[in-house]
Design a protein around this motif. Structure first.
Motif, PDB file in Angstrom:
ATOM      1  N   SER A 153      -4.569  -2.402  -0.157  1.00  0.00           N
ATOM      2  CA  SER A 153      -4.421  -0.950  -0.013  1.00  0.00           C
ATOM      3  C   SER A 153      -5.753  -0.226  -0.193  1.00  0.00           C
ATOM      4  O   SER A 153      -6.159   0.573   0.654  1.00  0.00           O
ATOM      5  CB  SER A 153      -3.401  -0.417  -1.018  1.00  0.00           C
ATOM      6  N   GLY A 157      -7.244  -1.206   3.158  1.00  0.00           N
ATOM      7  CA  GLY A 157      -6.469  -0.103   3.725  1.00  0.00           C
ATOM      8  C   GLY A 157      -5.454  -0.557   4.747  1.00  0.00           C
ATOM      9  O   GLY A 157      -5.074   0.194   5.650  1.00  0.00           O
ATOM     10  N   PRO A 160       0.407   0.142   2.712  1.00  0.00           N
ATOM     11  CA  PRO A 160       0.577   1.254   1.758  1.00  0.00           C
ATOM     12  C   PRO A 160       0.843   0.747   0.348  1.00  0.00           C
ATOM     13  O   PRO A 160       1.519  -0.270   0.152  1.00  0.00           O
ATOM     14  CB  PRO A 160       1.785   2.015   2.316  1.00  0.00           C
ATOM     15  N   THR A 163       5.709   3.416  -1.927  1.00  0.00           N
ATOM     16  CA  THR A 163       6.880   3.416  -1.053  1.00  0.00           C
ATOM     17  C   THR A 163       7.445   4.826  -0.938  1.00  0.00           C
ATOM     18  O   THR A 163       7.640   5.505  -1.950  1.00  0.00           O
ATOM     19  CB  THR A 163       7.970   2.479  -1.598  1.00  0.00           C
ATOM     20  N   ASP A 175       6.556  -1.788   6.756  1.00  0.00           N
ATOM     21  CA  ASP A 175       5.356  -2.288   6.088  1.00  0.00           C
ATOM     22  C   ASP A 175       5.291  -1.892   4.614  1.00  0.00           C
ATOM     23  O   ASP A 175       4.519  -2.467   3.842  1.00  0.00           O
ATOM     24  CB  ASP A 175       4.096  -1.812   6.815  1.00  0.00           C
ATOM     25  N   MET A 176       6.121  -0.926   4.206  1.00  0.00           N
ATOM     26  CA  MET A 176       6.159  -0.546   2.797  1.00  0.00           C
ATOM     27  C   MET A 176       6.833  -1.608   1.929  1.00  0.00           C
ATOM     28  O   MET A 176       6.724  -1.569   0.699  1.00  0.00           O
ATOM     29  CB  MET A 176       6.891   0.788   2.626  1.00  0.00           C
TER      30      MET A 176
END
Length: 308
Positions: A153, A157, A160, A163, A175-176
């Motif tokens: 993250s 980057g 994410p 959530t 993708d969370m």
């Protein structure tokens, strides 16, 4: 030990856990009545709220009242007046999704890696798995989560770190789920990979397996047809134990990633000094873990009888 004795022991442990939860939340600094009201609430209004929440009663009496309600299916209400059962019903599916994905990843990865390790115990993959699995087993979920957030993250980057719940209550984007699932699964992948490798190694020394080797059976067929069935009870017992550990670990991981499940509910209840909600969440988690551990005990007993 008989099944009845195991059940009674697990129930006694659950009762001790709930008692400790009630006591710990009660002695934390802060007041649930003040958390539910405005900071500038008058002493009279605060006293009325404390009476409404039952905070003016002795702690053992409050715990007994809550416990007898749970036995009839009534988990009570939160300090803000919402039914606890409604909150649990809304948060439980998200935790089941997270735990289910982590369990699926754990089983697939551990079986694949463990079988490759057992098939080539001196290969390059074995030399990688020997230290790496020991390392991830030693790391708790919150440390794994912090490392994943830092790398994927903050540094890259790519994924994410937080959530965001959609209109359905589940994560807004797939993708969370990636980092929470990895944080929850990686320690258990390490442990179960070692269990699979050890179980297959022990099974590979069985007389009928040695006979199959002498007959020239291929390595793949030997592993799948002769070794794996013998090792399966040990592997299943490990996975059953992992289910309970995953459920408990999910409560920690959810809090770190702001995941909308039972973990976030538990963190919010502690912040509000809401003993009823905290104890209800602990009761649900404890009951699930207790049931899984009982299943694991049964699988182990079956495996022992099967080897005699």
């Amino acid at each position: 030990m008989s099944v009845a004795a195991l059940v009674l022991r697990r129930l006694a442990l659950l009762l001790v856990l709930l008692t400790l939860v009630f006591v710990v939340v009660a002695v934390l600094p802060g007041d649930a009545a003040r958390m539910a009201l405005d900071r500038n609430a008058s002493p009279e209004l605060l006293a009325a709220k404390r009476h409404e929440l039952g905070l003016d009663r002795p702690l053992p009496q409050r715990f007994w009242h809550w416990l007898t309600g749970v036995l009839t299916g009534d988990f009570g209400t939160t300090v803000r007046g919402r039914p606890v059962s409604d909150l649990l019903a809304a948060a439980a599916p998200q935790t089941l999704l997270l735990g289910g994905l982590a369990l699926l990843l754990t089983v697939v990865a551990a079986l694949g890696l463990g079988m490759c390790w057992a098939a080539k115990p001196s290969g390059w993959l074995a030399r990688i798995l020997q230290p790496s699995t020991a390392m991830v087993v030693a790391l708790p979920e919150f440390v794994v989560a912090a490392l994943l957030i830092t790398v994927f993250s903050f540094a890259i980057g790519l994924l994410p770190a937080v959530t965001v719940a959609g209109s359905s209550g589940f994560p807004a984007r797939p993708d969370m789920l990636v980092l929470p699932v990895l944080a929850l699964a990686l320690p258990h992948i390490g442990w179960n990979t070692r269990v699979v490798r050890g179980a297959l190694g022990d099974a590979g020394r069985a007389p009928h397996v040695e006979q199959a080797v002498l007959e020239g059976v291929s390595r793949r067929r030997l592993l799948i047809r002769h070794v794996l069935p013998v090792a399966l009870p040990t592997i299943v017992a490990s996975v059953a134990t992992t289910v309970g550990m995953l459920f408990g670990g999910a409560l920690v991981v959810e809090s770190l990633f702001n995941y909308p499940g039972l973990g976030a509910l538990l963190a919010g209840s502690i912040s509000d000094r809401d003993t009823a909600l905290t104890a209800a969440t602990a009761a649900v988690a404890g009951a699930v873990i207790m049931a899984i551990l009982l299943l694991s005990d049964g699988v182990r007993a079956w495996a022992v009888r099967g080897r005699r």
